[in-house]
Design an enzyme around this catalytic site. Structure first.
Site, PDB file in Angstrom:
ATOM      1  N   PRO A 287     -70.060 -52.464 -53.155  1.00  5.37           N
ATOM      2  CA  PRO A 287     -70.462 -53.264 -54.327  1.00  5.37           C
ATOM      3  C   PRO A 287     -71.643 -54.165 -53.959  1.00  5.37           C
ATOM      4  O   PRO A 287     -71.489 -55.126 -53.216  1.00  5.37           O
ATOM      5  CB  PRO A 287     -69.204 -54.075 -54.655  1.00  5.37           C
ATOM      6  CG  PRO A 287     -68.421 -54.113 -53.383  1.00  5.37           C
ATOM      7  CD  PRO A 287     -68.735 -52.859 -52.640  1.00  5.37           C
ATOM      8  N   ASP A 461     -73.148 -56.522 -49.243  1.00  9.65           N
ATOM      9  CA  ASP A 461     -71.877 -55.902 -49.610  1.00  9.65           C
ATOM     10  C   ASP A 461     -70.895 -57.016 -49.976  1.00  9.65           C
ATOM     11  O   ASP A 461     -70.471 -57.787 -49.109  1.00  9.65           O
ATOM     12  CB  ASP A 461     -71.356 -55.075 -48.423  1.00  9.65           C
ATOM     13  CG  ASP A 461     -70.105 -54.286 -48.754  1.00  9.65           C
ATOM     14  OD1 ASP A 461     -69.432 -54.612 -49.752  1.00  9.65           O
ATOM     15  OD2 ASP A 461     -69.791 -53.342 -47.998  1.00  9.65           O
ATOM     16  N   HIS A 462     -70.508 -57.078 -51.254  1.00 12.75           N
ATOM     17  CA  HIS A 462     -69.679 -58.186 -51.731  1.00 12.75           C
ATOM     18  C   HIS A 462     -68.224 -58.081 -51.245  1.00 12.75           C
ATOM     19  O   HIS A 462     -67.443 -59.027 -51.429  1.00 12.75           O
ATOM     20  CB  HIS A 462     -69.702 -58.239 -53.260  1.00 12.75           C
ATOM     21  CG  HIS A 462     -69.634 -59.630 -53.804  1.00 12.75           C
ATOM     22  ND1 HIS A 462     -69.039 -60.676 -53.125  1.00 12.75           N
ATOM     23  CD2 HIS A 462     -70.092 -60.166 -54.965  1.00 12.75           C
ATOM     24  CE1 HIS A 462     -69.127 -61.783 -53.846  1.00 12.75           C
ATOM     25  NE2 HIS A 462     -69.759 -61.509 -54.969  1.00 12.75           N
ATOM     26  N   ARG A 463     -67.859 -56.973 -50.625  1.00 11.24           N
ATOM     27  CA  ARG A 463     -66.535 -56.898 -50.016  1.00 11.24           C
ATOM     28  C   ARG A 463     -66.453 -57.775 -48.772  1.00 11.24           C
ATOM     29  O   ARG A 463     -65.374 -58.241 -48.391  1.00 11.24           O
ATOM     30  CB  ARG A 463     -66.209 -55.447 -49.630  1.00 11.24           C
ATOM     31  CG  ARG A 463     -66.107 -54.487 -50.790  1.00 11.24           C
ATOM     32  CD  ARG A 463     -65.963 -53.058 -50.306  1.00 11.24           C
ATOM     33  NE  ARG A 463     -67.096 -52.628 -49.506  1.00 11.24           N
ATOM     34  CZ  ARG A 463     -67.218 -51.409 -48.955  1.00 11.24           C
ATOM     35  NH1 ARG A 463     -66.254 -50.513 -49.127  1.00 11.24           N
ATOM     36  NH2 ARG A 463     -68.279 -51.091 -48.250  1.00 11.24           N
TER      37      ARG A 463
END
Length: 492
Positions: A287, A461-463
Site C-alpha cells: 500500500p 509502504d504504509h504497512r
C-alpha cells in the site's frame, strides 16, 4: 578424454533461467585464452559478457545472435588442444553429438537445428545458420491431421567457410550429408510457404512474428536455405497492408483498422519485461503513500560550489544528487525502520543500506545499488555513484549490482520534472524522488527573494511506515538539504 569441450550457458544467478545472445565476441577458428570474453548475453536484469572456461580454438558455435537460450544449454565448442593433430575417430565428441537427430515436438513445426560454423561428421562443412533436414526425417511419427513426412530429395549443399580443423572426420550420429530443398519438406503446423514447403524460421523469429502479428506462411525467406530472418518479419510488419474489397454498406475506414499501417509493435522482453513485472507486483502488493516537501536548497548549492573548489575534489564528479544521497543515509540512521522489508509475519529491519540509484538506459530502467553505502565517506560515496552511473550507461551493470537493494533514490529532476509519485522496488519500504532545482520566488528572512528550490516526493509502504515516521524521515532529508553544514554538525 575428448579435447573438444562444450561450454554451456552458465547460471547467471538471481533466479535467471535464460538469456538472449546479443553478440558473439569470437568466431569459429579463433584462438582464445582462458577467461577471455566470448559472448555478450542479455538477461532480464543486465547485459553481461561471459568468459571462456577453457583456452583453445573455437570449434563450433551452436546458436546465432538473437537466440534466447536456457541456462545449461551448450552454446559453443572449444578445441582445448588444437596443436595435437587430427581429431581421432574414437566416438562421438560433444560437438558432434550436438548434431545427432533429436525428435522435435509436433507443435513446434521445426526441423533439426544445424551448427553455426564447425565441421559436421564425415568432414562435411556444417550449416552456418538455420535449420536443415536429417536422415531420420522419414521415420518421424506423422503429426495429427498433418501430411506424412517425405524423404528428402538429395541436393548438393553449398559449403560455408569453417574453422581449420584436422582432415580426419569426426564420428557422430548420422546426419544428412546433403540438404533437401525447402519445398520438399513436410508442411509445418503453422502452415506452409507460398511454394507449399515448410516455413523455415528460428524460434526467436517465430516469436517475433507472433508478437508483430505477421503470418510466416505469406513470406519468402531471404536467409540460408530460404529461411525467414528477423529482417523479413520486420519488413513485412512495417509494409502497408494490402487493400481489400469492402463489403456493401461497410464504411471505408473503421476504428479498428485506422492507422494500423503506422503502428509499431515492440516485443516486451529483458529489462523492460522485468521492470513491468516488478512494478505491477509492487503497486498491487504494498500500500503506497506519497508525501511531498518543497525545500530551499540555496545553501546546499553554495556548499557544493565550495566543495568543487577544493583541490582534493577537483577530479570528482560533484552533483546535487550526492547531497541527496548523503541526506538519505543520515536520515536512515535517525529512523532505521524506513530501511526495512515486509516479510509477512515479521518486519526485517536492515542494519546496512544498499542504496539504489534509478538509472535510465537504452535497455530500460534499471536500479543498481551501492552496497553498504552508509559506511562510505562523502568522497567514497561520490566515487561509487560516478562508477555506478558510468557502468549503467555503458550497459555493463551486473545482476549482482541490481539485487539486494534496501532503499532507492530516483532523480527525475534531470528531466526537468518537479517531482513524482514513484513506485517502490519490490522488497523495499521507501523510495525518494528528487525533483529539478529551480530558481523561484521564495520568502527568505521576511522578504521575497529568488532562491534555488526543489521538491522531494517520498513513497513508502504504509504497512511498515506510518504517516508520522514517513513525515519525520522526509523532514530530516529536507533539513539537511536546506543547510547541510549545520545538519552535519548537529547529527554527527
Amino acid at each position: 578424454m575428448s579435447r573438444i569441450k562444450e561450454f554451456n550457458l552458465p547460471d547467471l544467478g538471481e533466479g535467471l533461467t535464460e538469456g538472449e545472445i546479443l553478440a558473439w565476441l569470437v568466431k569459429v577458428g579463433d584462438v582464445i585464452e582462458l577467461n577471455q570474453p566470448i559472448v555478450e548475453v542479455e538477461t532480464a536484469k543486465a547485459a553481461v559478457e561471459i568468459p571462456a572456461k577453457w583456452a583453445g580454438q573455437v570449434h563450433a558455435i551452436f546458436h546465432p545472435q538473437g537466440a534466447t537460450i536456457e541456462v545449461g544449454t551448450p552454446i559453443i565448442a572449444i578445441d582445448t588442444d588444437p596443436g595435437a593433430g587430427p581429431i581421432e575417430e574414437s566416438g562421438p565428441t560433444p560437438s558432434a553429438a550436438s548434431l545427432a537427430a533429436v525428435e522435435v515436438a509436433p507443435e513446434e513445426g521445426m526441423v533439426e537445428p544445424g551448427l553455426i560454423g564447425g565441421v559436421a561428421p564425415g568432414g562435411r562443412t556444417a550449416v552456418l545458420v538455420g535449420y536443415g533436414p536429417r536422415t531420420t526425417a522419414a521415420k518421424r511419427r506423422p503429426r495429427k491431421g498433418g501430411v506424412p513426412p517425405q524423404a528428402p530429395v538429395p541436393t548438393p549443399a553449398a559449403p560455408v567457410a569453417a574453422a581449420p580443423v584436422a582432415a580426419a572426420p569426426v564420428a557422430a550420429a548420422p546426419v544428412a550429408a546433403q540438404a533437401a530443398p525447402v519445398a520438399s519438406l513436410a508442411p509445418a503446423v503453422n502452415g506452409t510457404s507460398r511454394s507449399g514447403g515448410l516455413v523455415l524460421a528460428k524460434p526467436p523469429v517465430r516469436k517475433l512474428a507472433k508478437d508483430l502479428g505477421v503470418d510466416l506462411t505469406t513470406l519468402t525467406g531471404s536467409g540460408p536455405l530460404g529461411s525467414i530472418s528477423r529482417e523479413d518479419v520486420q519488413r513485412a510488419a512495417s509494409a502497408p497492408a494490402a487493400a481489400e474489397p469492402l463489403a456493401v454498406g461497410t464504411p471505408a475506414t473503421s476504428a479498428a483498422s485506422f492507422g494500423a499501417d503506422r503502428e509499431q509493435r515492440i516485443p516486451v522482453k529483458g529489462v523492460r519485461k522485468l521492470t513491468a513485472e516488478n512494478m505491477s507486483r509492487s503497486a498491487f502488493t504494498a500500500p503506497h503513500v506519497t508525501e511531498f516537501l518543497t525545500v530551499d536548497v540555496t545553501r546546499a548549492m553554495k556548499a557544493l560550489d565550495r566543495l568543487r573548489g577544493r583541490r582534493e575534489w577537483r577530479d570528482v564528479r560533484v552533483s546535487p544528487l550526492l547531497l541527496v544521497a548523503k541526506a538519505v543515509l543520515l536520515a536512515v540512521k535517525r529512523h532505521p525502520m524506513v530501511n526495512s522489508t515486509w516479510a509477512g509475519d515479521e518486519i526485517v529491519v536492515k542494519e546496512y543500506v544498499n542504496l539504489g540509484i534509478a538509472a535510465a538506459t537504452e535497455r530500460g530502467l534499471i536500479v543498481p545499488n551501492i552496497k553498504d553505502a552508509g559506511r562510505l565517506s562523502l568522497r567514497e560515496l561520490a566515487d561509487a555513484m560516478t562508477e555506478l552511473v558510468q557502468t549503467a550507461k555503458a550497459g555493463r551493470t551486473s545482476p549482482a549490482d541490481m539485487s539486494g537493494g534496501t532503499l532507492t533514490i530516483t532523480n527525475v529532476g534531470v528531466f526537468g520534472v518537479d517531482t513524482g509519485t514513484p513506485i517502490l522496488p519490490p522488497g523495499e519500504s521507501a523510495i525518494l524522488a528528487f525533483g529539478a532545482v529551480r530558481e523561484l520566488p521564495w520568502v527568505h528572512k521576511g522578504k521575497v527573494k529568488p532562491r534555488l528550490v526543489t521538491t522531494l516526493g517520498l513513497s513508502f509502504d504504509h504497512r511498515i511506515i506510518d504517516g508520522e515516521l514517513g513525515s519525520k524521515f522526509l523532514r530530516d532529508i529536507g533539513d539537511f538539504l536546506a543547510d547541510p553544514e549545520a545538519a552535519l554538525l548537529a547529527w554527527t
